[in-house]
Design a protein around this motif. Structure first.
Motif, mmCIF file in Angstrom:
data_model
loop_
_atom_site.group_PDB
_atom_site.id
_atom_site.type_symbol
_atom_site.label_atom_id
_atom_site.label_comp_id
_atom_site.label_asym_id
_atom_site.label_seq_id
_atom_site.Cartn_x
_atom_site.Cartn_y
_atom_site.Cartn_z
ATOM 1 N N VAL A 98 0.806 -1.320 -0.026
ATOM 2 C CA VAL A 98 0.137 -0.209 0.101
ATOM 3 C C VAL A 98 1.053 1.229 -0.024
ATOM 4 O O VAL A 98 0.690 2.241 -0.723
ATOM 5 C CB VAL A 98 -0.818 -0.025 1.202
ATOM 6 C CG1 VAL A 98 -1.716 1.254 1.283
ATOM 7 C CG2 VAL A 98 -2.082 -1.153 1.108
ATOM 8 N N LEU A 99 1.892 1.309 0.964
ATOM 9 C CA LEU A 99 2.796 2.427 0.664
ATOM 10 C C LEU A 99 3.550 2.662 -0.409
ATOM 11 O O LEU A 99 3.690 3.868 -0.922
ATOM 12 C CB LEU A 99 3.969 2.303 1.779
ATOM 13 C CG LEU A 99 4.873 3.364 2.134
ATOM 14 C CD1 LEU A 99 4.153 4.733 2.196
ATOM 15 C CD2 LEU A 99 5.823 3.071 3.136
ATOM 16 N N LEU A 155 2.478 1.742 -3.648
ATOM 17 C CA LEU A 155 1.524 2.260 -4.524
ATOM 18 C C LEU A 155 1.068 3.448 -4.345
ATOM 19 O O LEU A 155 1.002 4.213 -5.419
ATOM 20 C CB LEU A 155 0.335 1.195 -4.553
ATOM 21 C CG LEU A 155 0.482 -0.313 -5.103
ATOM 22 C CD1 LEU A 155 -0.873 -1.017 -4.502
ATOM 23 C CD2 LEU A 155 1.090 -0.172 -6.452
ATOM 24 N N SER A 156 0.939 3.982 -2.996
ATOM 25 C CA SER A 156 0.715 5.428 -2.866
ATOM 26 C C SER A 156 1.833 6.431 -3.271
ATOM 27 O O SER A 156 1.646 7.542 -3.563
ATOM 28 C CB SER A 156 0.587 5.524 -1.155
ATOM 29 O OG SER A 156 1.392 5.398 -0.420
ATOM 30 N N LEU A 157 3.087 5.853 -3.177
ATOM 31 C CA LEU A 157 4.191 6.475 -3.401
ATOM 32 C C LEU A 157 4.910 6.275 -4.892
ATOM 33 O O LEU A 157 5.811 6.754 -5.299
ATOM 34 C CB LEU A 157 5.481 6.461 -2.681
ATOM 35 C CG LEU A 157 5.270 6.880 -1.027
ATOM 36 C CD1 LEU A 157 6.572 6.330 -0.276
ATOM 37 C CD2 LEU A 157 4.857 8.130 -0.943
ATOM 38 N N GLY A 215 3.525 6.655 -7.675
ATOM 39 C CA GLY A 215 3.521 7.718 -8.884
ATOM 40 C C GLY A 215 4.769 8.706 -8.743
ATOM 41 O O GLY A 215 5.028 9.410 -9.833
#
Length: 215
Positions: free
Chosen positions: A18-19, A21-23, A25
């Motif tokens: 999750v971390l 994927l959140s970063l 981009g």
């Protein structure tokens, strides 16, 4: 106790994904290239380690493959990219098998059970097909196959061998792009080779479908 350890590891893995994927981009390939270039002889090992972890955390491998071609050239770049992708695929497979395979196998029923049985019956042929055809989500597939009873050796060998065409095509594309930016010699020839490799990669699904079609 063993179940608690598995649960804790699974939660840590999910949190990492999750971390990431959140970063994801904000993944700066140029910064990675700078780190690798400044590391000297350790650069390829750093790149392989980063590629491995990126595969485990669902980060886009295509960008890293292009970067590997730009950094290391078409031959060494293909080997380095393939090594990182294979190691990442192996870790994801083993993580899914250790953390969740028993739970899924014990509760699978209906369509899911038939799907798992079909994959297991195909064995390494299913792995080879999904690696050769660039239509299946690579990172997700690594975890999904770990939930089956496919032998790890067959999975690993089929993955390494059948990812080679795609690794070569994207690595060469990254190399040709870097040469174009740098104004190297033979740009037309290198560009045509890159286009030919990509065309062959796109043609693979049709070719494989014909080979698999019964007479």
């Amino acid at each position: 106790m063993k179940g608690r350890v598995r649960l804790l590891l699974a939660l840590l893995l999910v949190a990492g994904i999750v971390l990431a994927l959140s970063l994801g981009g904000g993944l700066d390939v140029r910064t990675l290239e700078h780190w690798v270039a400044s590391a000297g002889l350790a650069g390829p090992l750093i790149f392989i380690a980063f590629y491995t972890v990126a595969t485990l955390l669902f980060l886009p491998g295509s960008l890293l493959t292009l970067a590997g071609g730009a950094l290391f050239g078409p031959l060494w770049g293909t080997l380095i990219n393939l090594t990182g992708a294979t190691l990442g695929a192996a870790l994801a497979f083993l993580a899914a098998r250790y953390l969740a395979a028993d739970w899924v196998q014990g509760r699978a029923g209906g369509l899911l059970k038939r799907l798992i049985q079909g994959v297991e019956a195909e064995g390494w042929r299913f792995v080879a097909f999904t690696r050769l055809v660039p239509l299946f989500p690579f990172n997700l597939l690594n975890y999904a196959l770990g939930l089956t009873r496919l032998p790890f050796g067959q999975y690993l060998l089929a993955t390494a061998v059948c990812m080679l065409p795609g690794a070569l095509a994207y690595t060469w594309l990254g190399y040709a792009g870097r040469e174009a930016i740098a104004g190297g010699e033979g740009l037309i020839r290198k560009g045509l080779i890159a286009l030919a490799l990509l065309a062959a990669l796109l043609f693979l699904p049709r070719l494989i479908a014909r080979l698999r079609r019964p007479p």
